[in-house]
Design an enzyme around this catalytic site. Sequence first.
Site, PDB file in Angstrom:
ATOM      1  N   GLU A  80       1.037  -1.315  -0.022  1.00 34.21           N
ATOM      2  CA  GLU A  80       0.069  -0.124   0.077  1.00 34.21           C
ATOM      3  C   GLU A  80       0.638   1.309   0.080  1.00 34.21           C
ATOM      4  O   GLU A  80       1.918   1.362   0.522  1.00 34.21           O
ATOM      5  CB  GLU A  80      -1.022   0.032   1.128  1.00 34.21           C
ATOM      6  CG  GLU A  80      -1.972  -1.164   1.122  1.00 34.21           C
ATOM      7  CD  GLU A  80      -2.914  -0.954   0.175  1.00 34.21           C
ATOM      8  OE1 GLU A  80      -3.267   0.000  -0.324  1.00 34.21           O
ATOM      9  OE2 GLU A  80      -3.719  -2.173  -0.159  1.00 34.21           O
ATOM     10  N   CYS A 142      -7.172  -2.466   8.091  1.00 38.06           N
ATOM     11  CA  CYS A 142      -5.823  -2.539   7.320  1.00 38.06           C
ATOM     12  C   CYS A 142      -5.404  -1.082   7.215  1.00 38.06           C
ATOM     13  O   CYS A 142      -4.374  -0.612   7.741  1.00 38.06           O
ATOM     14  CB  CYS A 142      -5.802  -2.951   5.999  1.00 38.06           C
ATOM     15  SG  CYS A 142      -6.314  -4.929   6.435  1.00 38.06           S
ATOM     16  N   HIS A 166      -1.295  -5.731   1.370  1.00 40.97           N
ATOM     17  CA  HIS A 166      -2.369  -6.522   1.397  1.00 40.97           C
ATOM     18  C   HIS A 166      -2.092  -7.922   0.309  1.00 40.97           C
ATOM     19  O   HIS A 166      -1.606  -7.838  -0.549  1.00 40.97           O
ATOM     20  CB  HIS A 166      -3.640  -5.757   0.803  1.00 40.97           C
ATOM     21  CG  HIS A 166      -4.626  -5.287   1.572  1.00 40.97           C
ATOM     22  ND1 HIS A 166      -4.780  -3.807   1.524  1.00 40.97           N
ATOM     23  CD2 HIS A 166      -5.448  -5.709   2.503  1.00 40.97           C
ATOM     24  CE1 HIS A 166      -5.832  -3.658   2.511  1.00 40.97           C
ATOM     25  NE2 HIS A 166      -5.916  -4.733   2.863  1.00 40.97           N
TER      26      HIS A 166
HETATM   27  N1  PCA Z   1      -8.071  -7.123   6.163  1.00 44.54           N
HETATM   28  C1  PCA Z   1      -8.942  -6.202   6.336  1.00 44.54           C
HETATM   29  C2  PCA Z   1      -8.973  -6.220   7.775  1.00 44.54           C
HETATM   30  C3  PCA Z   1      -8.344  -7.218   8.201  1.00 44.54           C
HETATM   31  C4  PCA Z   1      -7.566  -7.909   7.119  1.00 44.54           C
HETATM   32  O1  PCA Z   1      -6.961  -8.682   6.821  1.00 44.54           O
HETATM   33  C5  PCA Z   1      -8.781  -4.827   5.643  1.00 44.54           C
HETATM   34  O2  PCA Z   1      -8.478  -4.873   4.472  1.00 44.54           O
HETATM   35  O3  PCA Z   1      -8.804  -3.596   6.125  1.00 44.54           O
END
Ligand code: PCA
Length: 205
Positions: A80, A142, A166
């Site tokens: 990100e 996240c 992610h």
């Molecule tokens: N993904 C979520 C919250 C926890 C996770 O593993 C997110 O993308 O916010």
Amino acid sequence: MKTLLLTGFEPFLQFTINPTMKIASELHEQTIGEYQIQSKILPVDFRIAGQQLLTYIEKYKPDAVISLGLAGGRYKITPERIAININDGEPDNSGNKLEDEPIIETGAVGYFSTLPIRKMVHSLLDHQLPAEISNSAGTYLCNHVMYQALHYAQKEQSKMKAGFIHIPASHELAVQHGKIPSWSHEDLLKGIKLCIEVLSADERS
Ligand code: PCA
């Protein structure tokens, strides 16, 4: 030896497994490059995830923090670029449903990741693992923990690097879910190890 705090998340919403848990726990206390890894699993709870993360940061005083999250539906590993100062989204695992709420009232609008995200993507692609920079970590947990770590580093004028990656679903999760693309656990693990190697090499150069 440097310390890396590596976090995963527990399952949430319709996702009965969170593949970040297995990756974080398998890398716990391993050494990659110059980094000794300390792994922790964070709760999907707006009221406590950030506080827990900051407690671990104060305890381990890591040189870097990489938080991992599941992006169910994405096809690639996506470091990100930015965290924004908003809590908003579906109810968390404790039922907190937040809307348009700042994470930190007096905090900056956003913080850029301080991880070498472009180099991470290049390395993943060089190893035939699909990857791209993501320009939005969303407004759920996240984004929340990424913002909290970067805000802490800024407030404390710390050299600690921080950011978020992610990952797609694992096959195990996709079989249960039925409608999302997936990767093998081995490839997800390999991808995250590569990102940590890049972080370590980046600091030597
Ligand atoms: N993904 C979520 C919250 C926890 C996770 O593993 C997110 O993308 O916010």
